[in-house]
Design a protein around this motif. Structure first.
Motif: not given
Length: 79
Positions: A41-49
């Motif tokens: 399981l890989v959890i990747i932060p979504v880049k903030k605008h």
């Protein structure tokens, strides 16, 4: 670091320790992407605008604004 999968309503949940969240610079209500890669399981932060104000605050270069030549008019441009 180890944790346990726990029941949360009709779903299962994993608590992420504060230290890991701080290292990733993410927090409550931030968006993440989850996927399975090679059985993990890989959890990747979504880049903030970033807002324009935030981008300008981070700028450390030496910028000199100026004019540029766009060429001769080719249509009915007005000056």
């Amino acid at each position: 670091m180890y944790t346990t999968i726990q029941k949360w309503g009709n779903s299962q949940a994993v608590r992420i320790p504060k230290a890991i969240l701080e290292m990733l610079e993410i927090g409550e209500n931030d968006k993440v992407e989850m996927k399975v890669h090679d059985g993990n399981l890989v959890i990747i932060p979504v880049k903030k605008h970033k807002t324009l104000k935030e981008r300008i605050a981070e700028y450390e270069g030496d910028y000199q604004c100026g004019e540029w030549d766009t060429g001769k008019p080719k249509g009915k441009e007005e000056f």
